[in-house]
Design a protein around this motif. Structure first.
Motif, PDB file in Angstrom:
ATOM      1  N   ASP A   1      17.312 -50.863 -23.989  1.00 35.51           N
ATOM      2  CA  ASP A   1      15.930 -50.763 -23.529  1.00 35.51           C
ATOM      3  C   ASP A   1      15.900 -50.007 -22.206  1.00 35.51           C
ATOM      4  O   ASP A   1      16.608 -50.374 -21.259  1.00 35.51           O
ATOM      5  CB  ASP A   1      15.315 -52.146 -23.329  1.00 35.51           C
ATOM      6  CG  ASP A   1      14.857 -52.777 -24.637  1.00 35.51           C
ATOM      7  OD1 ASP A   1      14.623 -52.029 -25.597  1.00 35.51           O
ATOM      8  OD2 ASP A   1      14.739 -54.011 -24.692  1.00 35.51           O
ATOM      9  N   LEU A   2      15.097 -48.972 -22.145  1.00 35.68           N
ATOM     10  CA  LEU A   2      14.973 -48.151 -20.936  1.00 35.68           C
ATOM     11  C   LEU A   2      13.539 -48.251 -20.426  1.00 35.68           C
ATOM     12  O   LEU A   2      12.604 -47.814 -21.096  1.00 35.68           O
ATOM     13  CB  LEU A   2      15.331 -46.694 -21.242  1.00 35.68           C
ATOM     14  CG  LEU A   2      16.748 -46.473 -21.787  1.00 35.68           C
ATOM     15  CD1 LEU A   2      16.910 -45.065 -22.313  1.00 35.68           C
ATOM     16  CD2 LEU A   2      17.784 -46.771 -20.710  1.00 35.68           C
ATOM     17  N   TYR A   3      13.368 -48.867 -19.255  1.00 38.89           N
ATOM     18  CA  TYR A   3      12.041 -49.073 -18.678  1.00 38.89           C
ATOM     19  C   TYR A   3      11.784 -48.032 -17.595  1.00 38.89           C
ATOM     20  O   TYR A   3      12.600 -47.837 -16.696  1.00 38.89           O
ATOM     21  CB  TYR A   3      11.931 -50.481 -18.095  1.00 38.89           C
ATOM     22  CG  TYR A   3      12.015 -51.562 -19.139  1.00 38.89           C
ATOM     23  CD1 TYR A   3      10.885 -51.956 -19.853  1.00 38.89           C
ATOM     24  CD2 TYR A   3      13.230 -52.182 -19.432  1.00 38.89           C
ATOM     25  CE1 TYR A   3      10.960 -52.936 -20.825  1.00 38.89           C
ATOM     26  CE2 TYR A   3      13.313 -53.170 -20.405  1.00 38.89           C
ATOM     27  CZ  TYR A   3      12.172 -53.541 -21.094  1.00 38.89           C
ATOM     28  OH  TYR A   3      12.262 -54.519 -22.067  1.00 38.89           O
ATOM     29  N   ASP A   4      10.644 -47.393 -17.687  1.00 37.51           N
ATOM     30  CA  ASP A   4      10.254 -46.346 -16.745  1.00 37.51           C
ATOM     31  C   ASP A   4       9.939 -46.974 -15.389  1.00 37.51           C
ATOM     32  O   ASP A   4       9.010 -47.752 -15.259  1.00 37.51           O
ATOM     33  CB  ASP A   4       9.023 -45.615 -17.294  1.00 37.51           C
ATOM     34  CG  ASP A   4       8.697 -44.358 -16.489  1.00 37.51           C
ATOM     35  OD1 ASP A   4       9.214 -44.228 -15.367  1.00 37.51           O
ATOM     36  OD2 ASP A   4       7.924 -43.528 -16.991  1.00 37.51           O
ATOM     37  N   LYS A   5      10.724 -46.646 -14.368  1.00 44.39           N
ATOM     38  CA  LYS A   5      10.527 -47.216 -13.036  1.00 44.39           C
ATOM     39  C   LYS A   5       9.227 -46.757 -12.392  1.00 44.39           C
ATOM     40  O   LYS A   5       8.706 -47.420 -11.488  1.00 44.39           O
ATOM     41  CB  LYS A   5      11.705 -46.860 -12.120  1.00 44.39           C
ATOM     42  CG  LYS A   5      12.952 -47.685 -12.371  1.00 44.39           C
ATOM     43  CD  LYS A   5      13.997 -47.408 -11.308  1.00 44.39           C
ATOM     44  CE  LYS A   5      15.219 -48.306 -11.492  1.00 44.39           C
ATOM     45  NZ  LYS A   5      16.246 -48.040 -10.443  1.00 44.39           N
ATOM     46  N   GLU A   6       8.708 -45.617 -12.829  1.00 43.90           N
ATOM     47  CA  GLU A   6       7.483 -45.101 -12.244  1.00 43.90           C
ATOM     48  C   GLU A   6       6.251 -45.864 -12.724  1.00 43.90           C
ATOM     49  O   GLU A   6       5.190 -45.771 -12.131  1.00 43.90           O
ATOM     50  CB  GLU A   6       7.328 -43.610 -12.570  1.00 43.90           C
ATOM     51  CG  GLU A   6       8.388 -42.747 -11.911  1.00 43.90           C
ATOM     52  CD  GLU A   6       8.229 -41.277 -12.262  1.00 43.90           C
ATOM     53  OE1 GLU A   6       7.259 -40.948 -12.981  1.00 43.90           O
ATOM     54  OE2 GLU A   6       9.057 -40.476 -11.809  1.00 43.90           O
ATOM     55  N   GLN A   7       6.411 -46.616 -13.809  1.00 37.63           N
ATOM     56  CA  GLN A   7       5.301 -47.422 -14.309  1.00 37.63           C
ATOM     57  C   GLN A   7       5.604 -48.886 -14.032  1.00 37.63           C
ATOM     58  O   GLN A   7       6.115 -49.613 -14.865  1.00 37.63           O
ATOM     59  CB  GLN A   7       5.090 -47.204 -15.810  1.00 37.63           C
ATOM     60  CG  GLN A   7       4.662 -45.785 -16.136  1.00 37.63           C
ATOM     61  CD  GLN A   7       4.152 -45.660 -17.555  1.00 37.63           C
ATOM     62  OE1 GLN A   7       3.572 -46.587 -18.110  1.00 37.63           O
ATOM     63  NE2 GLN A   7       4.352 -44.498 -18.156  1.00 37.63           N
ATOM     64  N   ALA A   8       5.291 -49.317 -12.850  1.00 38.15           N
ATOM     65  CA  ALA A   8       5.581 -50.684 -12.426  1.00 38.15           C
ATOM     66  C   ALA A   8       4.771 -51.696 -13.220  1.00 38.15           C
ATOM     67  O   ALA A   8       5.210 -52.799 -13.489  1.00 38.15           O
ATOM     68  CB  ALA A   8       5.290 -50.855 -10.939  1.00 38.15           C
ATOM     69  N   GLN A   9       3.544 -51.302 -13.606  1.00 36.67           N
ATOM     70  CA  GLN A   9       2.686 -52.179 -14.378  1.00 36.67           C
ATOM     71  C   GLN A   9       2.558 -51.635 -15.792  1.00 36.67           C
ATOM     72  O   GLN A   9       2.661 -50.430 -16.015  1.00 36.67           O
ATOM     73  CB  GLN A   9       1.293 -52.267 -13.732  1.00 36.67           C
ATOM     74  CG  GLN A   9       1.318 -52.874 -12.345  1.00 36.67           C
ATOM     75  CD  GLN A   9       1.769 -54.317 -12.351  1.00 36.67           C
ATOM     76  OE1 GLN A   9       1.519 -55.051 -13.303  1.00 36.67           O
ATOM     77  NE2 GLN A   9       2.434 -54.729 -11.284  1.00 36.67           N
TER      78      GLN A   9
END
Length: 447
Positions: A129-137
């Motif tokens: 799973d790769l979560y985009d750090k730029e989208q905090a919410q």
């Protein structure tokens, strides 16, 4: 001559055996599931994976090493519209018995990597799973913000969170002809989204807008982030035999499941978490603490009462367009219904395990009718019980509230439901006694 041949054959056999001993695992397939704020890549394997990983910069890459594993011949290409991963490729492994995978990234990510044991249609899996750090919410717009604003001064829209059950790695129940529940639920959810957004004073927020998995314990938190007034989760039922049929509406029970079907649905929810990989080792203890405290608060009582009232409306609307499996709202301890501050219901639109209903659920016409029934029930409730700061509240005087008496209803029950006194109900309707008759139409005064 024959001895030489025998020696060569023995040597070859040893090489084949030793290669299988060293490379005991095999990548059978690779699946990519993009979502608005994350990407999931799933590796299907013959055995439990042994893995390690690290990040590299300039350019940004995630490197995953699999021990004692054979390669799959072709890795999937990444669609151009993909937001996080630009390419998935092999690189030189740490040793000749392993595999090194490189994820070329388009920006900063938070990787969460874990193995999943066999369950349902799947064998061993490695999930990246790769979560985009730029989208905090979580992405709260899904295109809706360009259609309507969240507030109209003090006459705001009533926000309905629509949860299409399952998705991505988790197909949900599978019909006799191979129809996935996740496909049906998203199709109905999008129809409901269109109807809500077309109604002045209402706006929808989709929990998932595509074919990707959302963990059960984050579905209601996403609804909360979107300031939802109400949460409706859409599913298609299933059972171990093809005979059961019909739609049903579910509300939260704080006690044990009140029927065998409810126990089955609760088991399905747990199974769904395993399929989608929500068995994360780190639990959200802060959220659990919040929920435990909030369950003791009056807000849970209000949410459950509102959910039940909408569920009653929903049953009445659904029976106009579909066979009912249960003629009253059913109760079960389901995770997606446990939000203490957002009234919630779960709608089972029919049994996908029943061949006739599977065919119906795939029909665009039937999906439209189901979505219309769900929409009408929610709208009907909020026309009669609008939030004080909503546009519906200011328009309430233009919608005279009528109620047709149903079996089992009494003056005291209706007074409690609509927030008025028994005396006021009797006065407005010129009733000389507390006796009501089935089918009798009452005027409901404003509370």
């Amino acid at each position: 001559m024959s001895q030489t041949i025998i020696k060569w054959m023995c040597t070859l056999l040893l090489l084949v055996v030793s290669s299988h001993l060293y490379a005991k695992n095999t990548i059978n397939s690779v699946r990519v599931w993009p979502s608005p704020d994350s990407t999931r890549v799933v590796f299907d394997l013959t055995d439990k994976p042994e893995f390690s990983y690290f990040m590299l910069k300039n350019p940004l890459r995630l490197v995953v090493d699999l021990e004692d594993t054979n390669k799959i011949k072709y890795l999937p290409s990444i669609p151009k519209k993909h937001q996080i991963v630009s390419k998935l490729r092999y690189s030189k492994a740490k040793n000749k018995h392993g595999v090194r995978l490189v994820f070329e990234l388009t920006g900063a990510v938070k990787p969460v990597i874990f193995a999943l044991a066999p369950t349902g249609p799947y064998k061993n899996r490695l999930v990246v799973d790769l979560y985009d750090k730029e989208q905090a919410q979580p992405n709260t717009s899904n295109g809706n913000s360009t259609v309507k604003k969240r507030e109209l001064k003090q006459q705001r829209d009533i926000v309905i969170a629509i949860d299409a059950g399952h998705g991505g790695e988790d197909p949900g129940s599978i019909g006799p002809s191979g129809t996935y529940e996740k496909t049906i639920t998203l199709q109905i959810a999008k129809r409901l989204e269109r109807m809500i957004d077309g109604e002045r004073g209402m706006i929808s927020r989709m929990v998932r807008s595509g074919d990707y998995f959302v963990k059960l314990n984050t579905r209601t938190s996403r609804a909360r982030a979107k300031k939802a007034d109400f949460f409706v989760s859409i599913h298609a039922d299933a059972f171990t035999s093809p005979q059961p049929s019909g739609a049903s509406v579910w509300v939260l029970s704080l006690r044990r499941a009140n029927s065998e079907t409810a126990k089955w649905i609760e088991d399905k929810e747990k199974h769904s978490e395993l399929l989608g990989g929500a068995a994360d080792v780190i639990k959200d203890t802060a959220s659990e603490k919040y929920l435990a405290q909030a369950l003791l608060d009056m807000s849970m009582d209000h949410s459950m009462k509102t959910g039940f009232n909408v569920a009653e409306e929903m049953v009445q609307e659904l029976k106009k367009v579909a066979k009912l499996h249960k003629k009253e709202p059913q109760a079960a301890s389901l995770g997606v219904l446990k939000s203490p501050d957002i009234p919630s219901i779960l709608v089972e639109t029919g049994f996908i395990s029943n061949p006739r209903e599977e065919k119906l659920l795939k029909s665009a016409n039937h999906q439209e009718r189901l979505a219309k029934a769900i929409f009408t029930a929610i709208k009907s409730y909020y026309l009669k019980n609008p939030p004080d700061d909503s546009l519906f509240a200011s328009l309430k005087s233009k919608y005279p509230t009528k109620h047709k008496v149903r079996p089992g209803e009494s003056l005291s029950l209706l007074a409690s439901r609509y927030g008025v006194s028994i005396g006021k109900l009797k006065q407005v309707n010129k009733l000389k006694s507390n006796t009501l008759f089935i089918g009798q139409e009452l005027d409901i005064p404003q509370s």
